[in-house]
Write an enzyme that holds these catalytic residues in place. Structure first.
Site, PDB file in Angstrom:
ATOM      1  N   LYS A   9      32.622  15.294 -22.182  1.00 15.21           N
ATOM      2  CA  LYS A   9      33.084  13.953 -21.780  1.00 15.21           C
ATOM      3  C   LYS A   9      34.241  13.514 -22.674  1.00 15.21           C
ATOM      4  CE  LYS A   9      31.616   9.076 -21.708  1.00 15.21           C
ATOM      5  NZ  LYS A   9      30.488   8.127 -21.805  1.00 15.21           N
ATOM      6  N   LYS A  27      31.786  -4.296 -21.721  1.00 19.73           N
ATOM      7  CA  LYS A  27      30.807  -4.257 -22.811  1.00 19.73           C
ATOM      8  C   LYS A  27      30.951  -5.506 -23.678  1.00 19.73           C
ATOM      9  CE  LYS A  27      30.665   0.763 -23.522  1.00 19.73           C
ATOM     10  NZ  LYS A  27      29.233   0.990 -23.290  1.00 19.73           N
ATOM     11  N   ASP A  75      30.420   0.707 -16.279  1.00 24.32           N
ATOM     12  CA  ASP A  75      30.200   1.233 -17.624  1.00 24.32           C
ATOM     13  C   ASP A  75      29.462   2.582 -17.590  1.00 24.32           C
ATOM     14  OD1 ASP A  75      30.359   1.310 -20.342  1.00 24.32           O
ATOM     15  OD2 ASP A  75      28.794  -0.189 -20.712  1.00 24.32           O
ATOM     16  N   ARG A  84      29.267   9.894 -16.545  1.00 21.63           N
ATOM     17  CA  ARG A  84      28.674  10.779 -15.531  1.00 21.63           C
ATOM     18  C   ARG A  84      29.637  11.012 -14.372  1.00 21.63           C
ATOM     19  NH1 ARG A  84      23.697   6.843 -14.844  1.00 21.63           N
ATOM     20  NH2 ARG A  84      24.272   6.544 -17.016  1.00 21.63           N
TER      21      ARG A  84
HETATM   22  N1  BES Z   1      29.649   5.596 -23.717  1.00 21.67           N
HETATM   23  C1  BES Z   1      28.522   4.877 -23.267  1.00 21.67           C
HETATM   24  C2  BES Z   1      27.230   5.332 -23.937  1.00 21.67           C
HETATM   25  C3  BES Z   1      27.118   5.072 -25.408  1.00 21.67           C
HETATM   26  C4  BES Z   1      26.559   3.917 -25.867  1.00 21.67           C
HETATM   27  C5  BES Z   1      27.504   6.030 -26.315  1.00 21.67           C
HETATM   28  C6  BES Z   1      26.425   3.695 -27.209  1.00 21.67           C
HETATM   29  C7  BES Z   1      27.379   5.820 -27.676  1.00 21.67           C
HETATM   30  C8  BES Z   1      26.838   4.649 -28.121  1.00 21.67           C
HETATM   31  C9  BES Z   1      28.340   5.066 -21.754  1.00 21.67           C
HETATM   32  O1  BES Z   1      29.506   5.216 -21.044  1.00 21.67           O
HETATM   33  C10 BES Z   1      27.658   3.852 -21.228  1.00 21.67           C
HETATM   34  O2  BES Z   1      28.232   2.801 -21.333  1.00 21.67           O
HETATM   35  N2  BES Z   1      26.466   4.020 -20.674  1.00 21.67           N
HETATM   36  C11 BES Z   1      25.752   2.937 -20.132  1.00 21.67           C
HETATM   37  C12 BES Z   1      25.124   3.409 -18.841  1.00 21.67           C
HETATM   38  C13 BES Z   1      24.431   2.308 -18.056  1.00 21.67           C
HETATM   39  C14 BES Z   1      25.442   1.321 -17.545  1.00 21.67           C
HETATM   40  C15 BES Z   1      23.678   2.933 -16.930  1.00 21.67           C
HETATM   41  C16 BES Z   1      24.680   2.522 -21.119  1.00 21.67           C
HETATM   42  O3  BES Z   1      24.074   3.388 -21.724  1.00 21.67           O
HETATM   43  O4  BES Z   1      24.494   1.323 -21.303  1.00 21.67           O
HETATM   44 ZN    ZN Z   2      31.130   5.962 -22.063  1.00 23.92          ZN
HETATM   45 MN    MN Z   3      30.342   3.361 -20.499  1.00 21.55          MN
END
Ligand code: BES
Ligand code: ZN
Ligand code: MN
Length: 496
Positions: free
Chosen positions: A262, A274, A344, A348
């Site tokens: 990624k 965020k 966010d 994926r």
């Molecule tokens: N990059 C983030 C995940 C992340 C969070 C990595 C904290 C490192 C530290 C990812 O893109 C994300 O935002 N995931 C969301 C998914 C959700 C919206 C289903 C998450 O985990 O909140």
């Molecule tokens: Zn991310």
């Molecule tokens: Mn994200």
């Protein structure tokens, strides 16, 4: 840091500082004990007074050619690569605190000559990794503050050990420098490391180590039909890239293994923005792809007999007037439609198209690595990464490599039932399964885009950043995954 293997005796050594491991019962190596006896018994006094306690790193000033001994607790008198790494890490940190420029490590006579390579790999890895500090953006540091160790000497008893030590040092350097590249890339701010700059860096790595780098531009990505990657890139002023790295592209008879990483150079969350708190950490949301670039480079450097492919979908995730919005539907490279519930959940999406692309290589295995879910951090903290997949043999190979490099993996389930979380009423799948079971629903999402190949997925959200500092992992990006993927590729190439 320069590494220098030197044949000789402690008694004749001239050095600023030498690391002296302390074993259970405050015992030291016979070589050190003999040397200490001849030079006044300072070490014996420190160790027998009871002032030195288990777990301490203590500097002892000596008479003669060796100015300082750095005592550090090692524990049981048996080789354990991670114990070596942590001890050397602490000693290097101490040497840097003192502002030293050189440090000597002694290859102990008690260890068998034939096995001198493995401990040296661990020693050199740890020394280089503990010495790492990114200072490019600190303009006010003076020379002393910037000072790091410049020379590492490894003292060995004879040439036979010396030869193996040289080899181990070389392998250790390759692994450490791969990790350092990963750390640098993840530590770089997103206004420096744009997708375009990232591609330039990948190209120069390719030139340096002799692997093939192909960079697909936005137009080419559009022509291919990578609608999921494009959907994420849509809100950004910086164009995305899709990179294809190949080590041994010209050797079709070798096993093909594809690594997918990624590469979100900054993740604002997009329209599903965020919160501000710690959003800066999202400059490291490309850590998975960095580990892939580094591992392919290291495999090329070591000339591993494996056809190793790296796929790096790289983009920013930004909110703007052109950004993808919740409720939008994207069409991925494999033709499947995706309902965007949360912009966010972008990682994926870009991995989906890369996993579809991986099929062209007819790989024996595909491993993806990503800072994918906050849920992974919630579940496992910063102690280990999650691994899931369709093929237990690939997962077991990853677990084996992970034990060797001490980058821990913990397997999570890929049960069919998690699909219920990502069922859409309007498209083939939705991109968010909500808060519960986030690691698994994300992996089930990815599974819909894999081809006909054995697959495993590593979620490194949680282990990608070090908050306090560990012996050989300073604060900031950890570089997790680079050594692990390299070890995985090396084991595969050696069929071990
Ligand atoms: N990059 C983030 C995940 C992340 C969070 C990595 C904290 C490192 C530290 C990812 O893109 C994300 O935002 N995931 C969301 C998914 C959700 C919206 C289903 C998450 O985990 O909140
Ligand atoms: Zn991310
Ligand atoms: Mn994200």
């Amino acid at each position: 840091m320069e590494i220098n293997v030197q044949v000789g005796k402690l008694e004749e050594l001239k050095a600023e500082a030498v690391y002296c491991p302390v074993f259970e019962g405050n015992k030291i190596e016979p070589d050190f004990a003999a040397f200490d006896k001849k030079t006044g018994g300072t070490l014996a006094r420190v160790l027998s007074t009871g002032d030195y306690k288990e777990g301490q790193t203590t500097v002892v000033y000596l008479n003669g050619g060796i100015k300082r001994a750095i005592l550090d607790w090692y524990g049981k008198r048996r080789f354990d690569a991670e114990a070596v790494r942590r001890a050397i890490g602490r000693v290097v940190n101490k040497a840097n605190e003192l502002g030293l420029k050189e440090l000597t490590l002694v290859y102990p006579k008690t260890l068998p000559v034939s096995q001198a390579e493995e401990p040296t790999v661990a020693m050199v890895e740890a020394a280089l990794l503990a010495n790492y500090k990114m200072m490019e953006y600190m303009t006010t540091l003076d020379e002393r503050q910037k000072s790091r160790l410049k020379h590492l000497n490894i003292l060995v008893a004879n040439r036979a050990v010396g030869q193996r030590t040289e080899k181990g040092a070389q392998r250790g350097r390759v692994a450490a420098e791969a990790t350092i590249l990963t750390r640098d890339l993840a530590n770089y701010p997103s206004n420096y490391l744009t997708p375009t700059r990232y591609a330039e860096i990948a190209r120069s790595e390719g030139k340096k180590w002799g692997f093939k780098v192909q960079v697909l531009t936005k137009t080419e990505i559009e022509k291919l039909g990578m609608g999921a990657l494009l959907g994420v890139a849509k809100g950004s002023a910086e164009p995305p890239v899709f990179m294809i790295l190949e080590h041994n592209a010209e050797r079709p008879r070798l096993d093909t293994v594809v690594l997918v990483g990624k590469g979100v150079t900054f993740d604002t969350g997009g329209i599903s923005l965020k919160p501000a708190d710690k959003m800066d950490e999202m400059k490291g949301d490309m850590a998975g792809s960095a580990a892939v670039l580094a591992a392919v480079g290291a495999a090329a450097r070591l000339k591993l007999p494996i056809h190793l492919v790296g796929l790096m979908p790289v983009t920013e995730n930004m909110p703007s007037g052109t950004a993808t919005k919740p409720g939008d539907i994207l069409k991925a490279l494999n033709g499947k439609t995706i309902e965007i519930i949360n912009t966010d959940a972008e990682g994926r999406l870009i991995l989906a198209d890369a996993l579809t692309y991986a099929e062209r290589f007819k790989p024996k295995a595909v491993v993806d690595i990503a800072t994918l879910t906050g849920a992974c951090r919630v579940a496992l903290g910063d102690i280990c990464a999650a691994v899931l997949g369709t093929d237990q043999r690939v997962i077991d190979r990853l677990k084996k490599a992970s034990t060797q490099t001490a980058e821990r993996l913990w397997q999570m389930p890929l049960y069919d039932e998690y699909d219920q979380l990502i069922k859409s009423s309007i498209a083939d799948v939705k991109n968010s399964g909500g808060r519960y079971g986030g690691v698994m629903s994300a992996a089930r999402f990815l599974k819909k885009f894999i081809g006909d190949y054995p697959w495993a997925h590593i979620d490194i959200a949680g282990v990608d950043l070090e908050e306090k500092g560990q012996p050989y992992v300073p604060k900031g990006a950890t570089g997790f995954g680079a050594r692990l993927l390299l070890q995985f590729a090396e084991n595969w190439a050696k069929r071990s």
